[in-house]
Design a protein around this motif. Structure first.
Motif: not given
Length: 461
Positions: A102-125
């Motif tokens: 639900d947030s950029l911070e949470s997905v970045t934290a998941a990658i920082a724990d090596n839980k994801l290969f990559a992530a798609v981020v849909i922008p606010s606009d």
């Protein structure tokens, strides 16, 4: 038939005499062939078709779209796109594990724990820019793909490809729906933009250092630790046996043979493990010193990495020593298959387990180099986060070390209690008496049985 008397020279044997007995060359050929066959199957099978074997590759989805208020009350297009991505049929089945944040911070934290290969981020606009493609002033939305180079080059590349393909495909489908509900004809230039409505920008969620080999230095560092554990155990096994009189040491033409000691199998194994423990300290130090001061690769948390290296070397080495001391020479082949041939491909260092067939993923659940690779990766790339695989690596290596020690200790105790000596204690006394009678080419003085001495064989005309 004449009997060989003491002091009488033995009959010479030629290479042809040796080869006349098929067992002498059939057994080594069979063992070598079987070992390399088993190793080849695991090595080549792990990389045969990663795309077809892909299973539950973790990719994140984040929707930051604020939506767009229009006369048609257009809903949040970002949410529609992500729902479409999740609902899209996968080939092969369950190839991707979509994980929503639900947030950029949470997905970045998941990658920082090596839980994801990559992530798609849909922008606010996202919605407003996608709708603008129907207007006279069209603007493409920019979708961000967060990459994880610390997961390894192949894992990062697979994740980025999956994420970008999903973002472009989902956005194109949403744009076509907008076009179908457009109130009138739109310019040809807008139609071209609607066919490819977004740009995709890739960014590293957790930037790596300049000298990290694009996420590959951890794999090679792990490979060094595995080699020290396996090769070191075999070297120590031979050297300790030589010092205890169970084998000869040959350096060039010089052959050195000490009288056998009266030592149990259990204490022989303990001596080898303690020697490995002592040797692992300078070995781990040498790897780190060469990496830091000679090659200058980025190695944060050097203290923790050094301790982890010592544990990894001893876990692999103790397991190798257990197998070799219990099974003899064939144990070298078996330990090579387990600790090297099968361990390297499923370590996850070069190829992620999610891109391997089921049996290979099963091997990766307990092969020691998987734990070594995960731990080193977490220490070098992920700031020593326990959740990035470091906690699991510590636990598995400790369990592996205890299991190896239990196998070696209990197995050798069993051999000792059954009287399965390497050399019977009575025979040791006879051998020492015999060695007193062996002439020494430099000093013919008889040698006391308890003295430390070497027998050097020389050829005289």
């Amino acid at each position: 038939m004449s009997r060989l008397r003491l002091g009488q020279p033995a009959m010479p044997v030629s290479a042809l005499d040796f080869l006349r007995h098929p067992k002498n060359w059939l057994v080594p050929s069979f063992v070598l062939t079987a070992a390399i066959f088993a190793i080849t199957v695991i090595f080549t099978g792990s990389v045969a078709n990663p795309a077809a074997d892909l299973h539950h590759a973790p990719v994140g989805l984040v929707n930051l779209d604020a939506g767009s208020v229009t006369p048609a009350n257009t809903p949040n297009l970002g949410a529609q796109v992500l729902n479409g991505i999740r609902a899209q049929p996968q080939q092969p089945e369950n190839a991707v594990s979509w994980q929503t944040f639900d947030s950029l911070e949470s997905v970045t934290a998941a990658i920082a724990d090596n839980k994801l290969f990559a992530a798609v981020v849909i922008p606010s606009d996202y919605s407003s820019k996608l709708i603008s493609l129907l207007s006279p002033t069209p603007q493409r939305a920019e979708v961000t793909v967060l990459t994880n180079h610390g997961a390894g080059s192949m894992a990062s590349e697979l994740g980025a490809q999956i994420a970008e393909s999903a973002a472009r495909g989902g956005s194109a489908a949403a744009a076509q729906q907008l076009l179908a509900h457009a109130p009138g004809a739109i310019p040809a230039a807008n139609a071209i933009l609607l066919a490819d409505p977004v740009t995709v920008a890739q960014h590293q969620a957790v930037p790596l250092g300049a000298r990290t080999g694009n996420g590959m230095t951890a794999f090679f560092y792990s490979l060094l630790l595995m080699m020290v554990g396996f090769l070191g155990a075999n070297v120590i096994n031979g050297l300790v046996d030589s010092e205890l009189g169970f084998g000869a040491t040959e350096i060039g033409p010089v052959r050195r043979m000490l009288p056998p000691r009266h030592i149990s199998r259990l204490h022989t194994y303990l001596a080898k493990c303690l020697t490995l423990l002592i040797a692992s300290v300078p070995a781990a130090t040498a790897i780190m010193a060469a990496s830091v001061f000679v090659v200058d690769i980025d190695l944060p948390h050097c203290g923790l990495l050094w301790l982890f290296s010592v544990l990894a070397i001893n876990a692999i080495g103790a397991g190798t020593l257990a197998v070799v001391t219990l099974l003899g020479p064939i144990g070298i082949v078996i330990s090579m298959i387990f600790f090297v041939g099968w361990s390297i491909p499923v370590s996850g260092g070069a190829i992620p387990l999610q891109a391997m067939p089921p049996f290979w993923r099963f091997l990766g659940s307990f092969e020691p180099m998987r734990a070594v690779s995960d731990g080193v990766r977490a220490l070098i790339y992920f700031d020593a986060h326990a959740g990035a695989g470091l906690a699991r690596a510590w636990a598995l290596l400790v369990i592996g070390l205890l299991a190896a020690l239990a196998l070696g200790l209990l197995g050798n105790v069993f051999y000792d209690r059954r009287g399965l000596h390497r050399i019977h204690p009575r025979a040791i006394g006879h051998i020492q008496q015999f060695l007193q009678m062996v002439p020494h080419h430099k000093d013919p003085t008889p040698i006391e049985p308890t003295a430390s001495f070497a027998v050097t064989e020389s050829v005289t005309p």
